[in-house]
Design a protein around this motif. Structure first.
Motif, mmCIF file in Angstrom:
data_model
loop_
_atom_site.group_PDB
_atom_site.id
_atom_site.type_symbol
_atom_site.label_atom_id
_atom_site.label_comp_id
_atom_site.label_asym_id
_atom_site.label_seq_id
_atom_site.Cartn_x
_atom_site.Cartn_y
_atom_site.Cartn_z
ATOM 1 N N ILE A 281 0.817 -1.046 0.127
ATOM 2 C CA ILE A 281 -0.004 -0.205 -0.003
ATOM 3 C C ILE A 281 0.924 1.271 0.042
ATOM 4 N N SER A 282 2.217 1.120 -0.073
ATOM 5 C CA SER A 282 3.033 2.296 -0.152
ATOM 6 C C SER A 282 2.694 3.215 -0.929
ATOM 7 N N LYS A 283 2.193 2.813 -2.298
ATOM 8 C CA LYS A 283 1.703 3.939 -3.337
ATOM 9 C C LYS A 283 0.764 4.928 -2.841
ATOM 10 N N SER A 284 -0.275 4.292 -2.294
ATOM 11 C CA SER A 284 -1.621 4.814 -1.979
ATOM 12 C C SER A 284 -1.771 5.385 -0.376
ATOM 13 N N TYR A 285 -0.835 4.617 0.406
ATOM 14 C CA TYR A 285 -0.944 5.135 1.881
ATOM 15 C C TYR A 285 -0.523 6.409 2.205
ATOM 16 N N ASN A 286 -1.261 7.178 2.923
ATOM 17 C CA ASN A 286 -0.986 8.479 3.373
ATOM 18 C C ASN A 286 -0.964 8.675 5.065
ATOM 19 N N SER A 289 -2.837 11.457 6.580
ATOM 20 C CA SER A 289 -4.268 11.593 6.636
ATOM 21 C C SER A 289 -4.939 11.586 7.997
#
Length: 353
Positions: A281-286, A289
């Motif tokens: 999920i590193s590309k979409s994980y923020n 947030s």
């Protein structure tokens, strides 16, 4: 001036003018390409450290939780030996420090982040409140579970009456009492202690697993080699020492082999699985947030409450008030030193987080 503008140019002049006009674009494009290559290199380096972390954390956690079972045949390190009090005190210090120094401050940081609205998150100490509720909930769960098992035992138990007591004498004239109420009480006491150890080990594993998964996801989602590199060693030691504490509790609970294997595998795999999930999920994980900060902060606070309660009440209080330790001053001093040593070492590892 008009003569200069309309005079014929040769090819070299046109090339120079074109180069001057396109130079800023070429330089900008080259800079972007270099930055992209540098970013890709950092991601590749970070991924290699993550893969190293998976192997290192998995092996160290498995070794730590299996250690009490591996050394059970060594007289000095057997979990039923007095010296094992020192090992358990060290492991309890590690778990206590994990709750106070590692997990609870992270929960405060998440729930008081500037990324969250001031009202209510920064106007009320949610981290401490949730940790307190978690500790109280753990106490209540242990109490209800232990009470349920004891009531079940009393309902099933058939204590011997006085006329059922058999007294026999062997050829050496030793008297043996069979079926006495004392033997029944002793058996029930041992059974209650085993039940208590089973509950302790299961609740302790829940507390450890929750924050282990969160730590794994955070490491896996990070793209900075500078952050990941020191965490590999810190997490490996962290899992090893926590594994020793949990493994000792599992050993004393006398679980069946299948249950022991499940608990050992479950503990060993949680952080590596968290790292794998973080990589996915590193590309979409923020991590900044609001939803991520709130969920992470609440789970960390609950985990801290469980770990602090388990370390102080179930591991330290029960051992330090044990008759074997109370009657042996050397073990008291040794266990106290081991407790402080474990807590201090784990606290120093916080500088690598």
């Amino acid at each position: 001036m008009l003569k200069f503008l309309f005079q014929p140019y040769n090819h070299s002049t046109i090339f120079v003018v074109t180069l001057v006009l396109l130079l800023p674009t070429i330089v900008l494009s080259s800079t972007c390409t270099c930055e992209t290559q540098l970013e890709d290199h950092k991601k590749s380096e970070a991924l290699s450290y993550k893969l190293i972390a998976i192997g290192s954390v998995l092996s160290s956690g498995a070794l730590g939780v299996c250690l009490p079972f591996l050394v059970k045949n060594l007289p000095s390190l057997n979990p039923n030996n007095d010296m094992y009090f020192l090992i358990k005190a060290f492991a309890a210090g590690v778990i206590l420090s994990t709750g106070f120094i590692h997990v609870l401050p992270d929960a405060y940081e998440s729930l008081t982040s500037p990324c969250l609205s001031e009202n209510p998150w920064r106007k009320f100490p949610f981290a401490g409140f949730v940790a307190m509720l978690s500790a109280i909930g753990t106490l209540m769960m242990e109490s209800f579970a232990t009470g349920y098992h004891k009531r079940s035992e009393l309902n099933k138990a058939q204590p011997f009456s006085s006329d059922e007591v058999m007294i026999t004498t062997d050829h050496d004239h030793h008297v043996h009492v069979h079926g006495s109420s004392n033997s029944f009480e002793l058996e029930r006491s041992i059974s209650s202690e085993i039940i208590r150890n089973k509950i302790i080990s299961q609740v302790l594993e829940i507390g450890i697993v929750v924050h282990s998964v969160i730590i794994g996801v955070s490491l896996g989602a990070s793209q900075s080699p500078k952050i990941i590199k020191p965490l590999v060693a810190a997490l490996s030691f962290h899992q090893f020492f926590e594994g020793i504490g949990l493994g000792g509790c599992i050993y004393q609970a006398n679980f069946k082999c299948k249950t022991v294997a499940i608990m050992v595998v479950f503990f060993s795999l949680t952080t590596p699985i968290g790292i794998v999930v973080g990589i996915g999920i590193s590309k979409s994980y923020n991590e900044k947030s609001s939803s991520s900060l709130i969920i992470e902060g609440l789970l960390l606070a609950a985990s801290a409450g469980i770990l602090i309660y388990m370390a102080l009440v179930d591991l330290l209080a029960s051992d330090f008030m044990n008759s074997k330790m109370v009657c042996n001053f050397k073990i008291q001093i040794g266990a106290s030193f081991s407790l402080l040593l474990g807590a201090c070492i784990m606290s120093l590892l916080a500088k690598c987080d």
